[in-house]
Design a protein around this motif. Structure first.
Motif, PDB file in Angstrom:
ATOM      1  N   ASP A  62       0.782  -1.332   0.175  1.00 21.95           N
ATOM      2  CA  ASP A  62       0.006   0.299   0.154  1.00 21.95           C
ATOM      3  C   ASP A  62       0.866   1.164   0.043  1.00 21.95           C
ATOM      4  O   ASP A  62       0.556   2.151  -0.583  1.00 21.95           O
ATOM      5  N   GLN A 108       5.041   1.852  -4.816  1.00 23.05           N
ATOM      6  CA  GLN A 108       4.125   2.695  -5.938  1.00 23.05           C
ATOM      7  C   GLN A 108       3.948   1.510  -6.892  1.00 23.05           C
ATOM      8  O   GLN A 108       3.271   1.572  -7.981  1.00 23.05           O
ATOM      9  N   ASP A 152       0.438  -0.369  -8.528  1.00 21.14           N
ATOM     10  CA  ASP A 152      -0.435  -0.297  -8.768  1.00 21.14           C
ATOM     11  C   ASP A 152      -1.936  -1.213  -7.703  1.00 21.14           C
ATOM     12  O   ASP A 152      -2.709  -0.874  -8.041  1.00 21.14           O
ATOM     13  N   TRP A 153      -1.390  -2.678  -8.157  1.00 21.72           N
ATOM     14  CA  TRP A 153      -2.352  -3.386  -7.786  1.00 21.72           C
ATOM     15  C   TRP A 153      -1.731  -4.671  -7.385  1.00 21.72           C
ATOM     16  O   TRP A 153      -0.703  -4.819  -6.824  1.00 21.72           O
ATOM     17  N   THR A 213      -6.342  -1.714   1.934  1.00 27.81           N
ATOM     18  CA  THR A 213      -5.351  -1.023   1.162  1.00 27.81           C
ATOM     19  C   THR A 213      -6.626  -0.664   0.145  1.00 27.81           C
ATOM     20  O   THR A 213      -7.511  -1.253  -0.578  1.00 27.81           O
ATOM     21  N   SER A 214      -6.413   0.723  -0.766  1.00 28.77           N
ATOM     22  CA  SER A 214      -6.741   1.266  -1.713  1.00 28.77           C
ATOM     23  C   SER A 214      -6.656   0.854  -3.485  1.00 28.77           C
ATOM     24  O   SER A 214      -7.090   1.218  -4.076  1.00 28.77           O
ATOM     25  N   LYS A 215      -5.227   0.073  -2.994  1.00 25.56           N
ATOM     26  CA  LYS A 215      -5.219  -0.588  -4.493  1.00 25.56           C
ATOM     27  C   LYS A 215      -5.794  -1.255  -5.466  1.00 25.56           C
ATOM     28  O   LYS A 215      -7.346  -1.836  -4.385  1.00 25.56           O
ATOM     29  N   LYS A 261       8.875  -0.243 -11.265  1.00 23.81           N
ATOM     30  CA  LYS A 261       7.711   1.000 -11.293  1.00 23.81           C
ATOM     31  C   LYS A 261       8.414   2.056 -11.926  1.00 23.81           C
ATOM     32  O   LYS A 261       8.232   2.389 -13.022  1.00 23.81           O
TER      33      LYS A 261
END
Ligand code: DX5
Ligand code: ZN
Length: 225
Positions: free
Chosen positions: A26, A29, A31-32, A60-62, A215
């Motif tokens: 989280d 960097q 993304d998923w 998590t907000s991912k 990333k």
């Protein structure tokens, strides 16, 4: 310059400290979060399922990228929508009604992924491309983390990239299995958008740094789901 989408696979995480591992992703960097579900039938291994997904979803907000390595995945599409999957990938080899299942995944509000094993040709995507948000190309035989990358994957990615360009489609190409810093630049150059990495991230001395290093690689065909 655009950047690749990075999806650490928690199959390689420390399950005794899963909350800590999710927290690390989280803060990175990435993304998923790549979530491998194995049933011991489609692949010779059993991993984890709904209790684990429901436990990590609030942490998590991912984007949670669920990779179903199960027979007859149509039995679980509604359930994974309810448990919080954002991207749901089914295997072409595991279901008879690929078209119906992709449409159903999208109807349920998720991004639809179609995964293929190494030996499955990419032409399977041709007619269903409008319903495929993510084309998940397996670069190892699914079932286990830590396997060696299969080099003919590059040809498959190049062919699929060409098909996607010709169709004017926004389908993302995701590569899964044996991804590391040696092959990642070449995968991106061939046309990959999403890199899944399990052992390369979690066996490294500084997983967060490893994610951030992946990333920074240049991507060539970036589109956002
Ligand atoms: C393999 C899984 C992969 C696996 C990747 O069947 O689908 O997602 O976790 O792990 P590595 O990167 O270690 O090959
Ligand atoms: Zn996977």
């Amino acid at each position: 310059m655009s950047k690749p989408i990075i999806a650490p696979s928690i199959l390689a995480a420390d399950f005794c400290h899963l909350a800590r591992e999710i927290d690390m992703i989280d803060k990175s960097q990435a993304d998923w979060v790549h979530f491998d579900v194995m049933d011991g039938m489609f692949v010779p291994n059993i991993s984890f399922g709904s209790p684990v997904l429901r436990a990590i979803r609030p942490l998590t907000s991912k984007v949670i990228d669920v990779h179903l390595m199960i027979e007859q995945p149509e039995r679980y599409l509604e359930a994974f929508a309810e448990w919080g999957a954002d991207v749901l990938s089914i295997h072409a080899e595991a279901c008879i009604h690929i078209d119906r299942n992709l449409r159903r995944i999208k109807e349920l509000g998720m991004k639809a992924g179609l995964a293929i094993n190494p030996a499955t040709p990419v032409h399977i995507y041709q007619h269903v491309l409008p319903w495929v948000d993510v084309a998940l190309i397996m670069s190892v035989n699914p079932g286990f983390g830590g396997q060696t990358f299969i080099p003919y994957t590059y040809d498959k990615i190049r062919a699929l990239r060409q098909m996607i360009a010709q169709a004017g489609s926004s389908t993302l190409i995701e590569v899964d299995g044996g991804v590391n810093l040696d092959n990642a630049p070449k995968l991106l150059q061939a046309g990959a958008d999403v890199l899944v990495a399990g052992n390369f991230v979690f066996s490294s001395t500084d997983p967060l740094h490893t994610i951030n290093t992946l990333k920074q690689l240049p991507a060539f065909n970036q589109k956002i789901v």
